[in-house]
Write a protein that holds these residues in place. Structure first.
Motif, mmCIF file in Angstrom:
data_model
loop_
_atom_site.group_PDB
_atom_site.id
_atom_site.type_symbol
_atom_site.label_atom_id
_atom_site.label_comp_id
_atom_site.label_asym_id
_atom_site.label_seq_id
_atom_site.Cartn_x
_atom_site.Cartn_y
_atom_site.Cartn_z
ATOM 1 N N TRP A 257 0.826 -1.211 0.000
ATOM 2 C CA TRP A 257 0.000 0.000 0.000
ATOM 3 C C TRP A 257 0.861 1.261 0.000
ATOM 4 C CZ3 TRP A 257 -1.199 3.316 4.460
ATOM 5 C CH2 TRP A 257 -2.110 4.323 4.129
ATOM 6 N N ILE A 258 1.889 1.293 0.862
ATOM 7 C CA ILE A 258 2.768 2.463 0.937
ATOM 8 C C ILE A 258 3.517 2.665 -0.383
ATOM 9 C CG2 ILE A 258 4.831 3.416 2.043
ATOM 10 C CD1 ILE A 258 3.908 2.087 4.639
ATOM 11 N N LEU A 259 4.103 1.570 -0.902
ATOM 12 C CA LEU A 259 4.861 1.671 -2.147
ATOM 13 C C LEU A 259 3.961 2.114 -3.306
ATOM 14 C CD1 LEU A 259 7.156 -1.492 -1.971
ATOM 15 C CD2 LEU A 259 7.781 0.881 -1.504
ATOM 16 N N THR A 260 2.776 1.538 -3.382
ATOM 17 C CA THR A 260 1.848 1.893 -4.463
ATOM 18 C C THR A 260 1.428 3.351 -4.367
ATOM 19 O OG1 THR A 260 1.014 -0.382 -4.498
ATOM 20 C CG2 THR A 260 -0.339 1.308 -5.559
ATOM 21 N N TYR A 261 1.116 3.798 -3.166
ATOM 22 C CA TYR A 261 0.675 5.185 -2.962
ATOM 23 C C TYR A 261 1.760 6.175 -3.371
ATOM 24 C CZ TYR A 261 -1.195 9.329 -0.635
ATOM 25 O OH TYR A 261 -1.671 10.588 -0.377
ATOM 26 N N VAL A 262 2.985 5.914 -2.926
ATOM 27 C CA VAL A 262 4.099 6.824 -3.234
ATOM 28 C C VAL A 262 4.419 6.803 -4.731
ATOM 29 C CG1 VAL A 262 6.565 7.263 -2.872
ATOM 30 C CG2 VAL A 262 5.113 6.668 -0.928
ATOM 31 N N ILE A 263 4.544 5.606 -5.293
ATOM 32 C CA ILE A 263 4.938 5.488 -6.697
ATOM 33 C C ILE A 263 3.866 6.053 -7.629
ATOM 34 C CG2 ILE A 263 5.431 3.837 -8.547
ATOM 35 C CD1 ILE A 263 6.813 2.090 -6.426
ATOM 36 N N MET A 264 2.599 5.779 -7.348
ATOM 37 C CA MET A 264 1.519 6.290 -8.204
ATOM 38 C C MET A 264 1.460 7.811 -8.185
ATOM 39 S SD MET A 264 0.183 3.776 -9.771
ATOM 40 C CE MET A 264 -1.309 4.515 -10.426
ATOM 41 N N ASN A 265 1.819 8.424 -7.045
ATOM 42 C CA ASN A 265 1.802 9.881 -6.959
ATOM 43 C C ASN A 265 3.067 10.510 -7.525
ATOM 44 O OD1 ASN A 265 -0.603 11.129 -5.315
ATOM 45 N ND2 ASN A 265 -0.138 9.187 -4.335
ATOM 46 N N GLY A 266 4.151 9.724 -7.572
ATOM 47 C CA GLY A 266 5.423 10.305 -8.001
ATOM 48 C C GLY A 266 5.843 9.980 -9.411
ATOM 49 N N ILE A 267 5.373 8.856 -9.953
ATOM 50 C CA ILE A 267 5.871 8.388 -11.247
ATOM 51 C C ILE A 267 5.526 9.345 -12.383
ATOM 52 C CG2 ILE A 267 3.836 7.029 -11.890
ATOM 53 C CD1 ILE A 267 7.494 5.879 -12.252
ATOM 54 N N LYS A 268 4.399 10.050 -12.280
ATOM 55 C CA LYS A 268 3.991 10.940 -13.369
ATOM 56 C C LYS A 268 4.857 12.189 -13.462
ATOM 57 C CE LYS A 268 0.286 12.324 -10.244
ATOM 58 N NZ LYS A 268 -1.171 12.284 -10.026
ATOM 59 N N GLU A 269 5.612 12.496 -12.403
ATOM 60 C CA GLU A 269 6.500 13.656 -12.422
ATOM 61 C C GLU A 269 7.894 13.317 -12.949
ATOM 62 O OE1 GLU A 269 6.005 16.929 -11.471
ATOM 63 O OE2 GLU A 269 3.863 16.447 -11.364
ATOM 64 N N ILE A 270 8.182 12.024 -13.094
ATOM 65 C CA ILE A 270 9.532 11.593 -13.461
ATOM 66 C C ILE A 270 9.662 11.508 -14.979
ATOM 67 C CG2 ILE A 270 11.226 9.739 -13.270
ATOM 68 C CD1 ILE A 270 9.958 9.009 -10.592
ATOM 69 N N ASN A 271 10.695 12.157 -15.493
ATOM 70 C CA ASN A 271 11.044 12.056 -16.906
ATOM 71 C C ASN A 271 12.558 12.170 -17.038
ATOM 72 O OD1 ASN A 271 11.673 14.926 -16.900
ATOM 73 N ND2 ASN A 271 9.449 15.267 -16.988
ATOM 74 N N TRP A 272 13.044 12.062 -18.255
ATOM 75 C CA TRP A 272 14.494 12.074 -18.471
ATOM 76 C C TRP A 272 15.121 13.382 -18.013
ATOM 77 C CZ3 TRP A 272 18.098 8.722 -18.832
ATOM 78 C CH2 TRP A 272 19.357 9.074 -19.329
ATOM 79 N N ASN A 273 14.457 14.493 -18.285
ATOM 80 C CA ASN A 273 14.984 15.794 -17.869
ATOM 81 C C ASN A 273 15.039 15.897 -16.350
ATOM 82 O OD1 ASN A 273 15.706 18.702 -18.524
ATOM 83 N ND2 ASN A 273 13.866 19.015 -17.276
ATOM 84 N N TYR A 274 14.026 15.365 -15.682
ATOM 85 C CA TYR A 274 13.980 15.400 -14.214
ATOM 86 C C TYR A 274 15.150 14.615 -13.611
ATOM 87 C CZ TYR A 274 12.055 14.983 -9.483
ATOM 88 O OH TYR A 274 11.870 15.041 -8.133
ATOM 89 N N LEU A 275 15.540 13.524 -14.257
ATOM 90 C CA LEU A 275 16.603 12.676 -13.731
ATOM 91 C C LEU A 275 17.997 13.184 -14.053
ATOM 92 C CD1 LEU A 275 15.149 9.153 -14.605
ATOM 93 C CD2 LEU A 275 15.259 10.201 -12.349
ATOM 94 N N THR A 276 18.152 13.938 -15.131
ATOM 95 C CA THR A 276 19.498 14.297 -15.601
ATOM 96 C C THR A 276 19.831 15.780 -15.498
ATOM 97 O OG1 THR A 276 18.662 14.495 -17.884
ATOM 98 C CG2 THR A 276 19.544 12.355 -17.193
ATOM 99 N N ALA A 277 18.853 16.607 -15.151
ATOM 100 C CA ALA A 277 19.097 18.052 -15.095
ATOM 101 C C ALA A 277 19.387 18.501 -13.671
ATOM 102 C CB ALA A 277 17.888 18.802 -15.652
#
Length: 274
Positions: free
Chosen positions: A29-49
């Motif tokens: 439940w914790i992992l799903t809640y965090v990942i579902m709320n955070g995954i949409k903000e993650i992209n290549w620019n977010y990871l490398t900039a």
């Protein structure tokens, strides 16, 4: 009486399975809640900039986190394994052994903010290392020593005595027995201690905040300040900058720990086969 005993066994078995189900369910439940709320903000620019202006990049925080993890493990692992080897293979019951065990138990019970204050006063101020990754790594290496010592100690104790006796019977010295027989047999347990230590290092905030600082840039050396992912998550949530970015940072943290654990387990299996 037999029927009553069988009923009690079934009840206890149900409670055991129910407890395991609740534990796994809460984790999912914790992992799903965090990942579902955070995954949409993650992209290549977010990871490398880098985080500049309106750009919410976290690449400097990833680099600082990896620096902190590697430095802390390099510093703490030899000390923790050495202490465990002494306690299991060399030490005889006495005042020194009781003192070492008391020290490790005391360290494990100290709040992380106390470690942070100690690191700031001793490493940052007294030793003049300033706010740097090295100061943070030295502080965190002290924090994870109890985990390394106790887990490695149990791993060494799990090696059957027949291995030692066989090695001594062939004329090997104590040191050669430890390095060639006991340590290779205890590698999976030692790696488990390292994995547990990495988990605490990655998730630590207070001790890093007071010692490594929170500068959001790529450190050019270990003597520079840096901001880890956990500290970045704390800043985003505490200052209310963006809870979506905080969830995204938490998601990256989860994946980072999962990758480290996966690699460590693969290494442990490879060493065990060798």
């Amino acid at each position: 009486m037999k029927n009553k005993g069988k009923l009690l066994d079934k009840i206890f078995l149900f409670l055991i399975y129910f407890s395991a189900f609740i534990t796994i369910g809460v984790l999912i439940w914790i992992l799903t809640y965090v990942i579902m709320n955070g995954i949409k903000e993650i992209n290549w620019n977010y990871l490398t900039a880098e985080a500049k202006g309106d750009n919410p990049g976290i690449f400097p925080m990833i680099v600082s986190t990896l620096y902190i993890v590697i430095l802390s493990i390099i510093i703490a692992t030899p000390i923790g394994i050495g202490a465990a080897i002494y306690l299991v293979e060399y030490a005889k019951p006495g005042k020194l052994v009781r003192l070492i065990r008391f020290a490790t138990e005391s360290l494990s019970g100290i709040p992380s903010i106390i470690f942070g204050l100690f690191g700031m006063l001793f490493f940052v101020t007294a030793l003049k290392l300033k706010f740097s990754l090295l100061s943070g790594a030295l502080t965190l290496s002290i924090m994870v020593l109890p985990t390394l010592v106790r887990t490695t100690e149990e791993a060494l104790k799990s090696v059957p005595d027949i291995y030692r006796e066989g090695s001594y019977g062939l004329g090997a010295s104590k040191l050669r027995t430890i390095t060639n027989i006991i340590l290779p047999s205890a590698i999976p347990g030692i790696l488990a201690a390292v994995i547990l230590s990495i988990g605490r290092i990655v998730g630590e905030t207070a001790a890093v905040y007071f010692t490594a600082g929170m500068v959001p840039r790529i450190p050019s050396s270990i003597m520079n300040s840096g901001r880890t992912l956990a500290v970045h998550l704390y800043v985003l949530a505490k200052e209310g900058i963006s809870f979506q970015q905080a969830f995204a940072t938490a998601t990256i943290l989860i994946f980072l720990v999962a990758i480290i654990n996966f690699l460590a387990n693969r290494i442990a299996k490879a060493l065990k086969r060798a």
